[in-house]
Design an enzyme around this catalytic site. Structure first.
Site, mmCIF file in Angstrom:
data_model
loop_
_atom_site.group_PDB
_atom_site.id
_atom_site.type_symbol
_atom_site.label_atom_id
_atom_site.label_comp_id
_atom_site.label_asym_id
_atom_site.label_seq_id
_atom_site.Cartn_x
_atom_site.Cartn_y
_atom_site.Cartn_z
ATOM 1 N N TYR A 105 30.082 33.862 59.115
ATOM 2 C CA TYR A 105 30.740 32.577 59.299
ATOM 3 C C TYR A 105 29.749 31.638 59.836
ATOM 4 O O TYR A 105 28.907 31.924 60.793
ATOM 5 C CB TYR A 105 31.896 32.613 59.958
ATOM 6 N N GLU A 133 30.090 23.760 55.840
ATOM 7 C CA GLU A 133 30.546 25.350 56.230
ATOM 8 C C GLU A 133 30.239 26.276 55.300
ATOM 9 O O GLU A 133 30.339 26.172 53.644
ATOM 10 C CB GLU A 133 32.078 25.366 56.139
#
Ligand code: ADP
Ligand code: MG
Length: 385
Positions: A108, A196
């Site tokens: 992530y 992201e």
């Protein structure tokens, strides 16, 4: 302002961040042709302004073009509901057909604004992929955070520390340092409030690649980027929000049954608080701003009436720059045009307040005028009882 995954990936790629080969399709036939060009085996990904697609069936590995077409047809046929869309879901108008990448590890990675420190914060975790929210809840120690000083920017040694914390070594670690530096440049140069990559992957062959991408632009900076307005996909927005935007009205959808027309953001907040205190649930609020005209008030009222969740309307106006009789005319005009029979409670004060109240009382609408904010809020809650 949000953009789709494929658009975010194009931006990342223009900054040297590797992405899978892919094509955007607008019809199921195009999905099939794209799948053929990818060699049959590929990943079909619904493009919507929300995440959680993988778990909701919006991302699928297919093995041959006909299967891709069939799946594309299914995705285009109805709204996709994910954990982030709300129960009505979002319509799928574009599908990204992508090469199927052999993934070894998923990470992530994001850069967003930390509102407490007013700094960009880089967030990374070796436990990336579809369950990142769970990781954040259950084992927050696995999430690494780095605040970025705007004067020095992100330094390579800081990026290296993060890469090592992700467990990367050797050339992949150095690739990751470069990727992080580039990601920070995207954030700054494109005026992002969020970038992201989840997951950032290491492929079986040992390359870093952005397998998903989400970018949100800072609305206040959109004027600096001529190309941004054309990147919007209006099918992903609430039609009432689009109309409100056209008339320069701030419209926010909420979940209750009381439509709220107010002037000024501060008054809007206070109105929602008082309504809640009285046991009411706002369906939305529409801020007409300081110097609205009769037409603007009428348009605002029309937007509120078109929200199907609205069972009653609460108007809270302070007539400072605006005159209360102008507001009253706007309300009467819009309510009349819609044959509105919904209960309306108005609290107004300020310039020409008596004229405004008189107009409303004599309008023939199902309207009550409150003595003050508390009284008016109690009335609308009771009327909807
Ligand atoms: P979402 O975050 O909305 O669920 P993602 O784009 O992250 O959607 O896709 C979900 C998962 O599907 C990813 O975590 C990844 O494991 C897998 N995936 C996505 N794109 C590809 C691809 N091109 N090749 C192989 N696997 C993929
Ligand atoms: Mg994802």
């Amino acid at each position: 302002m949000n953009i789709h995954e494929y658009q975010a990936k194009e931006i990342l790629n223009s900054y040297g961040i590797p992405i899978p080969r892919g094509m955007v399709a607008m019809t199921s036939d195009q999905v099939e042709r794209a799948a053929k060009m990818m060699g049959g085996r590929c990943v079909v990904k619904a493009q919507i302004y929300a995440g959680g697609r993988g778990k909701a069936g919006g991302v699928k590995l297919v093995h041959y073009p006909e299967q891709a077409q069939e799946y594309g047809k299914e995705l285009f046929s109805r709204p996709l509901v994910t954990s982030q869309t709300g129960p009505e879901g979002l319509r799928v108008r574009r599908i990204l057909v992508e090469e199927a990448v052999e993934i070894a590890r998923e990470f992530y990675l994001s850069i967003t604004l930390d509102r407490e420190t007013s700094l960009y914060v880089l967030i990374a975790s070796a436990e990336g992929g579809m369950d990142i929210e769970e990781v954040a809840n259950k084992s927050p120690e696995k999430i690494h955070k780095l605040l970025i000083d705007p004067l020095t920017g992100l330094r390579p040694y800081q990026a290296r520390k993060i890469s090592l914390e992700l467990g990367l070594t050797g050339t992949v670690c150095e690739d990751c340092v470069e990727l992080l530096m580039n990601l920070y440049r995207v954030c700054q140069e494109k005026d992002c409030s969020l970038v992201e990559i989840n997951p950032l992957v290491v492929t079986r062959a040992g390359w870093l690649m952005a397998m998903d991408a989400k970018i949100a632009f800072d609305d206040n900076a959109v004027y600096r980027h001529r190309e941004y307005p054309d990147m919007m996909d209006y099918s992903q927005l609430d039609p009432l929000e689009i109309t409100a935007g056209k008339y320069d009205l701030a419209y926010i959808k909420l979940t209750g049954s009381i439509g709220c027309l107010v002037n000024g953001a501060g008054l809007a907040m206070a109105t929602l608080d008082v309504l809640k205190e009285c046991g009411g649930e706002p369906a939305n609020f529409l801020d007409v701003g300081g110097g609205a005209t009769r037409e603007k008030v009428a348009e605002a009222f029309r937007i509120i009436l078109q929200d199907r969740d609205v069972k009653g309307v609460f108007v809270n106006i302070f007539g400072g720059i605006m005159r209360c009789d102008v507001i009253a005319h706007g309300i009467i005009e819009a309510a009349g045009a819609f044959n509105c029979t919904l209960p309306i409670v108005v609290r107004m004060d300020g310039s020409k307040v008596e004229e405004g109240k008189k107009l409303l009382r004599e309008s023939g609408l199902n309207v009550q005028v409150g003595d003050d904010l508390g009284d008016a809020a109690t009335r609308i809650v009771k009327m909807l009882g």
